[in-house]
Design an enzyme around this catalytic site. Structure first.
Site, mmCIF file in Angstrom:
data_model
loop_
_atom_site.group_PDB
_atom_site.id
_atom_site.type_symbol
_atom_site.label_atom_id
_atom_site.label_comp_id
_atom_site.label_asym_id
_atom_site.label_seq_id
_atom_site.Cartn_x
_atom_site.Cartn_y
_atom_site.Cartn_z
ATOM 1 N N VAL A 162 0.709 -1.251 -0.027
ATOM 2 C CA VAL A 162 0.119 0.044 -0.128
ATOM 3 C C VAL A 162 0.959 1.259 -0.117
ATOM 4 O O VAL A 162 0.678 2.403 -0.758
ATOM 5 C CB VAL A 162 -0.951 0.020 1.261
ATOM 6 N N GLU A 199 -0.499 6.289 -5.031
ATOM 7 C CA GLU A 199 -2.094 6.635 -5.596
ATOM 8 C C GLU A 199 -2.487 7.800 -5.669
ATOM 9 O O GLU A 199 -3.301 8.114 -6.244
ATOM 10 C CB GLU A 199 -3.110 5.923 -4.587
ATOM 11 N N ASP A 223 -0.958 34.071 -36.948
ATOM 12 C CA ASP A 223 -1.486 35.263 -38.008
ATOM 13 C C ASP A 223 -0.798 36.561 -37.810
ATOM 14 O O ASP A 223 -0.328 36.798 -36.669
ATOM 15 C CB ASP A 223 -2.932 35.823 -37.777
HETATM 16 P P1 ATP Z 1 -3.288 38.073 -41.432
HETATM 17 O O1 ATP Z 1 -3.578 37.002 -42.344
HETATM 18 O O2 ATP Z 1 -1.847 38.433 -41.071
HETATM 19 O O3 ATP Z 1 -4.190 38.316 -40.447
HETATM 20 P P2 ATP Z 1 -4.788 39.725 -42.975
HETATM 21 O O4 ATP Z 1 -6.039 38.688 -42.490
HETATM 22 O O5 ATP Z 1 -4.997 41.170 -42.946
HETATM 23 O O6 ATP Z 1 -3.466 39.361 -42.485
HETATM 24 P P3 ATP Z 1 -6.257 39.442 -45.341
HETATM 25 O O7 ATP Z 1 -7.311 39.914 -44.814
HETATM 26 O O8 ATP Z 1 -6.169 38.045 -46.295
HETATM 27 O O9 ATP Z 1 -4.858 39.384 -44.453
HETATM 28 O O10 ATP Z 1 -5.566 40.680 -46.356
HETATM 29 C C1 ATP Z 1 -4.818 40.409 -47.193
HETATM 30 C C2 ATP Z 1 -4.727 41.747 -48.480
HETATM 31 O O11 ATP Z 1 -6.422 41.819 -48.653
HETATM 32 C C3 ATP Z 1 -4.299 42.898 -47.779
HETATM 33 O O12 ATP Z 1 -2.987 43.008 -48.036
HETATM 34 C C4 ATP Z 1 -4.909 44.142 -48.384
HETATM 35 O O13 ATP Z 1 -4.451 44.359 -49.705
HETATM 36 C C5 ATP Z 1 -6.565 43.422 -48.891
HETATM 37 N N1 ATP Z 1 -7.453 43.627 -47.978
HETATM 38 C C6 ATP Z 1 -7.440 43.654 -46.628
HETATM 39 N N2 ATP Z 1 -8.550 43.944 -46.284
HETATM 40 C C7 ATP Z 1 -9.340 44.372 -47.399
HETATM 41 C C8 ATP Z 1 -10.698 45.087 -47.457
HETATM 42 N N3 ATP Z 1 -11.458 45.497 -46.489
HETATM 43 N N4 ATP Z 1 -11.092 45.420 -48.861
HETATM 44 C C9 ATP Z 1 -10.318 45.312 -49.679
HETATM 45 N N5 ATP Z 1 -8.830 44.524 -49.570
HETATM 46 C C10 ATP Z 1 -8.517 44.074 -48.560
#
Ligand code: ATP
Length: 869
Positions: free
Chosen positions: A275, A280, A322
């Protein structure tokens, strides 16, 4: 939600429920939650604790002692003492389990999802558990449906019902036309994920009466899976139990063979040793350590959604994060812009072409900034908020532009295509199409020279760590139909803007710490390669020799090719959420443990595939949170590193508990067998052995889980999945401790029995009892800290100190107070014996401390030699 329930539905007024109705219904229907399995009643818990191995053996020992009392006239003391030890064992076990459960329940309440409802005509965010039948819930892409209900309004609503149906292709839902026509297409179910569109749903059933609730009812009955560490510890416990049983049998056989004890007495000693040697308390210490880890991580903004993840995060090899918002601040500001034919211009200055660019940007933007009670309220994504702010700087506004060119349609932004388009009606009746988005995704028609000029500016902005947003436009006839494939081609390039998103300052030291801890940080971003590279260098993530890979390049690689190169890639640019899974899997193929962050609906699969899926508490969708193991309440990369540190502390504390519990168990076996072989008979009685075991293991051992982390926790490489528990010096330390205790106790026994008394076994026995009991408790101080013991480390864990005082006090009480002393077969010691016992108690701690220093010196030397290489 059954057909009958559907039939009884009355439609709620458009304004939603009143607060009073909601309160009444909450009392009537209960909270909207999946109730965990009911806790077993007290007597069932007692029975369960009584049925574990050590309790069963103790029960047998009580039976045996009672048999001896009845038929051999030995008195009832032994039965009573062992019976009490059994009771204490069960009580301590139940107390420990209850504390673990309490901590885990607190964990569940931390990660409660929220949802938006309309009540009293106001849209408001409430906890999903407060939803009641009749509530109007506003759903949007990324939300998790919080209850079962019917769709009253829908704009392109599609829902992923994989949780219920296993089918991961999203299904479209339509709005209800008449109550008697409701079918699957007009119903949505709790736990499913909104992948696109918006909707208003009326809740019909909540909590355990939902479809998911019915399944959860079944899930409650399934057993929880052990964590890998728990698995390894269970195996270790199995080995130790076998060893304990062999030890017990050996001592039983030896006692009979050497004829110093009768059959029943020998059996009793054998059983007690078995034991005492079974650890345990180990499984419960694991649970409680994990639970503490959860609490400490919560304080550091990391909410664990699965307890196992506490252990996994401590052992991650790769953290794929990200960029936007996690590594950077997500506070975007436009600093420069460029229009064809001009030089890049600072955002504060305005050219005529620049104003035109602003107009296009403003028209294709959805974000808003409002002032409410003197405070700025923002709605929309940070990239677009940067546009709104820029307009504001020049006294322009979206509304102003929209009045001149009202919006007719929108093709929303998505992170796979990386553009967004809008169509506007111009004064002359024609239609203006605007597309804004990533430079390389914008379908512009231009000459090679025009394109080269724009690319040059784009790359220069990128090299300065600016994220670039490009804009194109075209004017089409008044009657052109809205077909995005046709409309968004052949654009004229209007210009581009450079947006700064500064890194979070705390990320730079966090990345350094990660690297020191043998973890590879990887950046995953939708941004362009040049921008990604510049930021990655700025924060120290990208170092010489490491590569940046674009999503396009990634997609040309086979899984095998990706796996072969993956260790050299630190940054992935222009990737979409689907690429993330491949990155996770490629690392996993190399046997690495991967943590991955994500915030969108389409990040959910990657979060699930990762060993630790991490969602963003502020910007993340409910779906991503639902798929994650851990949620960051501050969206911050540095928090992940803090969680790794906590995870490692938990792991180390568990190993320290192993070291504390196991070393002495071995010593007890060696002591008993050794003494019997010397012909001295058993040096401890059954009840003494049991008492030492219950007090030392149960009281101080339990509080080792509260140890704060080691300074060096982040200076070592992560623990590999298959690393032995005895690696990193644990095996050696266990051996030193077992040998020290065996030698010390055998010596003390001989001294007490043959030198300090006239052959009185009881004097030797009492001295061994005191040294073993107190010595094995006190040396927890040498075990709990890998660094040499200091006064500061003695003070660091006050609960442990309290428990230690209690345990040592109890041991002394038992050995000193006459009535109690006799019950346990102990005697009053002569003063000279105390003079031996008191210093002897500290010997094991001293030996461990010396061994610790020696081990440190030799590792430092080794490191020094390696450095020279
Ligand atoms: P991460 O992946 O690092 O978080 P993120 O999510 O901002 O970056 P995305 O959102 O895919 O990446 O954006 C990539 C590209 O899309 C940017 O570099 C920009 O050129 C374009 N983008 C981002 N937001 C917008 C928007 N609201 N309208 C139009 N184009 C956009």
């Amino acid at each position: 939600m059954t057909r009958k329930e559907m039939k009884n539905v009355t439609l709620t007024a458009q304004a939603g429920l009143t607060t009073q109705q909601a309160t009444e219904r909450l009392t009537q229907h209960g909270a909207n939650e999946l109730v965990a399995a009911k806790k077993p009643v007290l007597w069932r818990q007692v029975v369960r604790h009584l049925s574990d191995v050590s309790s069963m053996v103790l029960l047998f020992a009580v039976g045996l002692a009672s048999y001896m009392a009845l038929f051999q006239g030995g008195g009832w003391t032994k039965s009573i003492v062992i019976g009490s030890i059994l009771v204490i064992n069960v009580v301590i076990g139940m107390y420990q389990e209850a504390s673990a459960e309490k901590a885990l329940a607190a964990l569940q309440s931390m990660s409660l999802p929220t949802t938006t409802v309309r009540r009293e005509d106001i849209a408001q965010e409430i906890k999903a558990k407060d939803i009641v039948p009749g509530d109007l819930v506003l759903l949007k892409a990324g939300d998790q449906v919080p209850a079962d209900g019917i769709v009253l309004e829908s704009t392109n609503l599609s829902v992923d019902e994989a949780v219920l149906t296993g089918e991961s292709v999203p299904v479209t839902k339509e709005k209800l036309t008449a109550l008697d026509k409701v079918g699957d297409d007009q119903q949505v179910f709790s736990g499913t994920a909104v992948t696109a569109g918006t909707a208003v749903m009326q809740v019909v059933t909540t909590g355990m009466t939902t479809e998911l609730g019915q399944i959860a009812g079944l899930l409650n009955k399934t057993k929880k899976r052990a964590t890998p560490l728990q698995g390894r510890l269970n195996r270790l416990s199995g080995w130790l139990t076998t060893f304990a049983v062999i030890g017990g049998l050996a001592i039983f056989a030896l006692s009979i063979w050497m004829q110093n004890q009768g059959l029943a007495d020998s059996l009793m000693i054998g059983i007690s040793l078995a034991v005492a040697a079974v650890p345990e308390t180990l499984p419960i210490i694991v649970t409680i350590s994990l639970a503490h880890g959860v609490k400490r991580m919560a304080k550091r903004n990391a909410i664990m959604r699965r307890v196992n993840a506490v252990e996994t995060i401590g052992g991650v090899d790769v953290i794929a994060s990200d960029k936007t918002g996690t590594l950077t601040q997500n506070k975007m500001t436009i600093t420069r812009y460029w229009t064809p034919g001009d030089q890049p211009t600072a955002a504060e200055k305005m050219t005529p072409a620049g104003k035109q660019l602003m107009r296009y940007l403003g028209l294709a933007t959805n974000a808003e900034i409002k002032m409410a009670n003197g405070e700025e309220k923002t709605v929309g994504d940070p990239t677009e908020l940067a546009i709104v702010r820029w307009l504001g700087q020049h006294d322009l506004s979206r509304t102003q532009f929209e009045q001149q060119a009202p919006r007719l349609a929108e093709d929303p932004f998505d992170s796979t295509k990386k553009t967004m388009a809008t169509v506007h009606r111009l004064k002359d009746g024609q239609q203006l199409v605007i597309v804004k988005g990533a430079f390389d995704r914008l379908p512009v028609t231009w000459t090679a020279a025009e394109q080269a000029a724009a690319k040059q500016v784009h790359d220069e902005f990128g090299r300065n760590a600016l994220r670039v947003l490009s804009v194109g436009y075209k004017v089409v006839g008044a009657t052109a139909t809205i077909d995005w494939d046709v409309l968004s081609t052949g654009l004229t390039f209007a210009g581009l803007v450079g947006i700064i998103d500064p890194p979070r300052p705390e990320v730079i030291p966090a990345i350094r710490e990660a690297k020191r801890a043998g973890i590879k940080p990887v950046m995953i971003t939708g941004d362009h390669m040049v921008t990604a590279e510049a930021i990655a260098k700025e924060i120290g993530l990208l170092t010489p020799g490491q590569l940046v890979m674009s999503g396009d390049e990634l997609r040309t690689l086979t899984d095998e090719e990706l796996t072969a190169q993956i260790e050299n890639i630190a940054v992935y640019a222009r990737v979409s959420p689907t690429d993330k899974i491949r990155i996770v899997q490629a690392w996993q193929k190399l046997g690495k443990t991967v943590a991955m962050t994500g915030d969108g609906v389409n990040d959910a699969p990657a979060l699930k595939a990762a060993d630790v899926g991490i969602a963003m508490g502020i910007t993340g969708t409910e779906v991503s949170k639902g798929a994650a193991d851990m949620v960051l309440t501050d969206d911050n990369f540095a928090t992940i590193i803090a969680a790794v540190r906590e995870g490692r502390t938990v792991y180390q504390n568990i190993l320290k508990a192993v070291e504390f519990l196991v070393g002495v168990n071995f010593a007890q076996i060696f002591l008993m067998v050794g003494a019997v072989l010397m012909g001295w008979g058993a040096p401890l009685l059954a009840e003494q052995l049991l008492l030492i075991n219950v007090l030392a293991d149960g009281i101080p051992g339990f509080y080792i889980s509260r140890e704060p982390g080691e300074k060096e926790a982040m200076a070592q490489p992560p623990v590999a999945n298959d690393e032995s528990l005895f690696a990193r010096g644990l095996g050696g330390r266990l051996a030193v401790r077992a040998v020290t205790f065996t030698g010390l106790t055998l010596g003390i026994y001989a001294l007490g029995r043959f030198s300090l008394s006239a052959g009185q076994a009881t004097v030797g026995m009492t001295m061994v009892f005191l040294v073993l009991a107190m010595g094995s408790m006190i040396d927890i101080y040498a075990i709990k800290d890998r660094q040499p013991l200091t006064l500061a480390s003695l003070k660091r864990n006050p609960v442990l100190n309290g428990a230690m005082l209690l345990a040592v006090g109890l041991v002394l009480l038992i050995a000193v107070v006459p009535g109690i002393r006799d019950t346990f077969g102990l005697v009053a010691l002569p003063a000279v014996a105390w003079l031996v016992v008191i210093p002897a108690v500290f010997v094991p701690t001293l030996v461990l401390e010396v061994a610790k220093r020696w081990q440190r010196r030799s590792t430092q030397q080794m490191v020094g030699e390696l450095d020279l290489d």
